[in-house]
Motif scaffolding. Sequence first.
Motif, PDB file in Angstrom:
ATOM      1  N   THR A 151      30.839 -12.438 -27.564  1.00  0.00           N
ATOM      2  CA  THR A 151      30.663 -11.473 -26.675  1.00  0.00           C
ATOM      3  C   THR A 151      29.743 -10.472 -26.552  1.00  0.00           C
ATOM      4  OG1 THR A 151      32.446 -10.008 -27.819  1.00  0.00           O
ATOM      5  CG2 THR A 151      33.404 -11.742 -26.142  1.00  0.00           C
ATOM      6  N   ARG A 152      28.961 -10.300 -27.622  1.00  0.00           N
ATOM      7  CA  ARG A 152      27.573  -9.429 -27.852  1.00  0.00           C
ATOM      8  C   ARG A 152      26.673 -10.248 -27.917  1.00  0.00           C
ATOM      9  NH1 ARG A 152      28.499  -4.618 -31.766  1.00  0.00           N
ATOM     10  NH2 ARG A 152      28.982  -6.265 -33.196  1.00  0.00           N
ATOM     11  N   THR A 153      26.635 -11.594 -27.363  1.00  0.00           N
ATOM     12  CA  THR A 153      25.387 -12.282 -27.358  1.00  0.00           C
ATOM     13  C   THR A 153      24.629 -12.647 -26.042  1.00  0.00           C
ATOM     14  OG1 THR A 153      26.405 -13.531 -29.654  1.00  0.00           O
ATOM     15  CG2 THR A 153      24.711 -14.668 -28.074  1.00  0.00           C
ATOM     16  N   PRO A 154      23.381 -12.492 -25.918  1.00  0.00           N
ATOM     17  CA  PRO A 154      23.049 -12.761 -24.706  1.00  0.00           C
ATOM     18  C   PRO A 154      23.519 -14.260 -24.100  1.00  0.00           C
ATOM     19  CG  PRO A 154      21.217 -12.128 -26.043  1.00  0.00           C
ATOM     20  CD  PRO A 154      22.536 -12.248 -26.866  1.00  0.00           C
ATOM     21  N   LEU A 155      24.046 -14.441 -22.782  1.00  0.00           N
ATOM     22  CA  LEU A 155      24.783 -15.633 -22.341  1.00  0.00           C
ATOM     23  C   LEU A 155      23.447 -16.619 -22.349  1.00  0.00           C
ATOM     24  CD1 LEU A 155      27.074 -16.227 -21.225  1.00  0.00           C
ATOM     25  CD2 LEU A 155      26.329 -15.888 -18.953  1.00  0.00           C
ATOM     26  N   GLU A 156      22.304 -16.428 -22.058  1.00  0.00           N
ATOM     27  CA  GLU A 156      21.581 -17.716 -22.152  1.00  0.00           C
ATOM     28  C   GLU A 156      21.255 -18.272 -23.493  1.00  0.00           C
ATOM     29  OE1 GLU A 156      20.351 -19.469 -19.639  1.00  0.00           O
ATOM     30  OE2 GLU A 156      21.674 -17.961 -18.492  1.00  0.00           O
ATOM     31  N   PHE A 157      20.990 -17.595 -24.516  1.00  0.00           N
ATOM     32  CA  PHE A 157      21.150 -18.078 -26.277  1.00  0.00           C
ATOM     33  C   PHE A 157      22.381 -18.640 -26.062  1.00  0.00           C
ATOM     34  CE2 PHE A 157      21.274 -17.118 -30.638  1.00  0.00           C
ATOM     35  CZ  PHE A 157      20.791 -18.195 -31.020  1.00  0.00           C
TER      36      PHE A 157
END
Length: 519
Positions: A151-157
């Motif tokens: 949930t704290r990871t950039p969505l595209e990655f």
Amino acid sequence: MTATTDTNKDRVFIFDTTLRDGEQSPGATMTLEEKLQVAEALDDMGVDIIEAGFPIASTGDFEAVVAVAKQVKRATVAGLARAITADIDRAGEAVRHARRGRIHTFVSTSPIHLAHQMKKTEDEVIEIIARTVAQARNLIDDVEWSAMDATRTPLEFLKRCVETAIKSGATTINLPDTVGYAVPDEHEAMFRDIITAVPGAEKAIFSAHCHDDLGLAVANSLAAVRGGARQVECTINGLGERAGNAALEEIVMALRTRGDAMPYHTQIETTHLARASRIVSAASNFPVQYNKAIVGKNAFAHESGIHQDGMLKNAETYEIMTPASVGIKETTLVMGKHSGRAAFKDKLKELGYELGDNAFQEAFQRFKDLADRKKHVYDADIVALVDDEVGSVGDRIKLVDMEVVTKTGGIHRCNLTLSIDGEENAVTYEGTGSVDAIFNAIKEAVGQQPHLVLYAVDGITGGTDAQAGAHVRLEMNGRIVSGNAAEPDTLVASARAYLNAYNRLLIERGAAAQGAMAG
């Protein structure tokens, strides 16, 4: 039936991680016997996947996963593994004993984890995912991959990671809210976006694993289901690291009670929930708060006059579910000093207990002793008695005799005799109060000085002859353990709870492997 073969799009699979993430809660260490008892309760209840532990963490953890895998009859048994070759091999070796096994492997994906914990680039993480998921899939058909701190990871990655995991053979994709950061709307949107956008997403079951740091774990889990997740990872009583995990009983009953708003279902037999809660509370030595939803002592209690009036007229005025639906029965007074072994065995069965011959005989003797001292023996008394008995099996340190002398404004003295590995040791110690004298006498007799983190006492039932439930938490050498005991005498209960915790400090258990926090 595993999550990868069920075709019902409205079915939500329940993944219970009480034995893994729950046991990582400081002080919640369980013995092998307790883990097997919890696993049996989960299996009987209809849990789909039981995460039995982290096999690489220690020999004890590995043996516990193997034992659970051999015992469980219906559920899939999962073992946790970091994205490390040795971890995955060890997990595969542990779960191969199960009728249905799963390797659950994870790797960090958020920028803060990559920079400070992993010290890897995004491309390096993608390579790790591809390699380790493929390794796990070569060992077993059922592989779950988790993006730690999703949930704290950039969505595209995150989409790149999920696509790589699916291509490499993952059959379940878990997007955990590792630090309890998400809020429901964005959590639902994250799942919906990834499931819609990632090629091959239809080949996997998506899973939510939410922590309760902001008190949103259950709400976020249900939001994930609305967003397309069809597996929810949770624990009995919400047990888990820091503020805990999403509570299994709350998720299951929310879906059952509000099917109009959330048209999804599980295969959980809800009448087992109260029993499972008691078993986990006793095994972990973590009391359930009185106002805990679904299984708390006050969950179906009504004191307000207006509420009581409504309940008498129609229970639905203030209850949206019945106590019976979660396995809670009215307290009864049918047991007493004249009750025999057959009646006691029937009562234990009614309360959800099946004891071996030796354990039954010891429990029956304690029941008779209690009945001689207490006017009424309630169901809650028997539950406390049996949980106390089960929790003290195999103790190296036992209370033989204790005399406490106390005087207002005067001396408080404890004369204590303990059996330590079969040898008796008698000591006398004076303290600032009765409990202080007792605890210091125990430390003097054993020869170690743990730090007292918590001491609490409550009445199990009403009346001056009620059993006292004592709770003690100790810390020594960085390890925290909890102990419980129930006795009509508060001071004896306190001493036995302290000893229960002390005995847990003596249980050999290897240190958990660093980074064992997939959720």
